[in-house]
Structure formats: structure tokens, C-alpha cells
Design an enzyme around this catalytic site. Structure first.
Site: not given
Length: 195
Positions: A21, A144, A159
Site C-alpha cells: 500500500h 500462530d 505491511s
């Protein structure tokens, strides 16, 4: 503007892709990048994500050495070139075609406050067929227990974390669901590689 994000891939020609992004200003506008720099950072702490509030990786920058330059900042990530191959880039990995990516087990790679890159188990919940570039191709779910304990799921700074399924790079973590930080979106690696 500056921020912490995760490197998704480095190609043999030293070009890299990250984030999945754009880097934005405080109002959410994409920053026009003319001479962006890349620097190493250390992760000093974690603000755990919870319902209604995205967490974040807290860190500091090592401004003593610029390791590369950013040449593009757009909807699909921040892209640039390293001055030399980073020492942590030792293995090559094949990139999956979009039609190879299926719902099921996968892993993401990220660095937390131990400052060691580790893999964590996730589930690809949805893999949307796409014929044109888009930034939200997968819905992922963190499974997890180690990652859930540390971060609560996906937090800002993760990200760009590479998503690997069946030994191939399939994409990058891009967004978190604010109402459920264990879930978020991923972008297909194929679309990032076209920059």
C-alpha cells in the site's frame, strides 16, 4: 514522512517491493516520492492490536547508512533499489501465479521486537481470482499462537510481510481488519512485481 514497513522481496537486479500500500500523509493522501531513502530500523516494542484499535510496531531508524532509494510510491506499495544486496537476502523463491493460490495454510515472515525475521502460521481464508491489478486479493487469518500473543494479529509495521504458500511467494500483508486484528488483506505478489 517516515515510517516502519516490511520489505516483501528483493530481485537479483536489486529492485525491491514493500508494504503493498502507499506511504501516506496524516490525511491519507499518497505522498509523491522524489528522493526517498531506505534505512534499517530496530523494533523496540509492540503495541498490541485489539478490536477497534490497530496496534503497531514501535521502532527507531538507523540513519547512519542509507541502504537504498525509493523510486515509486503508489497504491501497490513503495518500490526502489538497494545499493547492494542486503546480507539477509540469502535465498531465492519462486513467485506463484494467482491461479496457484488457494485457501489453506500459509506462513508470513516478519520481524518483531526480538529483531529476528521469523515465520508465523496463517490461513488464507479467501483468494479472489483477479485478471487486473488490485490491492486486496486475499483475506488472511493469523493462527500462530506466538504471533497472537505478541501482537494480537496484524499491526501497523507488518505491511509488506511476505506471504508464502507451498514454498512460493504468493503476496504481502497489506491491511488489518480494525474490528478483528487477527484478520486482514493480502495483495498478490504478481501485481507488486509489475512496478
Amino acid at each position: 514522512a517516515s515510517g516502519i514497513g516490511t520489505l516483501t522481496y528483493v530481485r537479483k537486479n536489486l529492485n525491491f517491493g514493500s508494504l503493498g500500500h502507499p506511504i501516506t500523509d496524516s490525511k491519507g493522501n499518497t505522498i509523491n516520492c522524489k528522493n526517498g531513502g531506505v534505512f534499517n530500523c530496530t523494533i523496540d516494542g509492540i503495541e498490541k492490536g485489539k478490536k477497534g484499535a490497530a496496534g503497531e510496531l514501535i521502532g527507531g531508524f538507523c540513519f547512519d547508512k542509507r541502504t537504498g532509494n525509493i523510486y515509486a510510491n503508489n497504491k501497490f506499495g513503495a518500490f526502489g533499489t538497494f545499493s547492494s544486496m542486503p546480507s539477509y537476502c540469502k535465498n531465492t523463491i519462486e513467485v506463484a501465479d494467482i491461479n496457484e493460490i488457494k485457501p489453506g495454510k500459509a506462513v508470513i515472515y516478519c520481524t518483531l521486537d526480538d529483531n529476528v525475521r521469523s515465520s508465523y502460521e496463517i490461513e488464507i481464508v479467501k483468494a479472489t481470482p483477479q485478471n487486473t491489478r488490485d490491492d486486496k486479493g486475499m483475506v488472511i487469518h493469523v493462527t500462530d499462537s506466538r504471533l497472537l500473543e505478541k501482537t494480537g494479529g496484524i499491526v501497523q509495521g507488518m505491511s509488506g510481510s511476505p506471504i508464502v504458500q507451498n514454498g512460493k511467494l504468493v503476496g504481502a500483508v497489506t491491511h488489518v481488519f480494525v474490528n478483528d486484528p487477527t484478520r486482514g488483506y493480502g495483495m498478490y505478489a504478481k501485481w507488486m512485481l509489475t512496478n
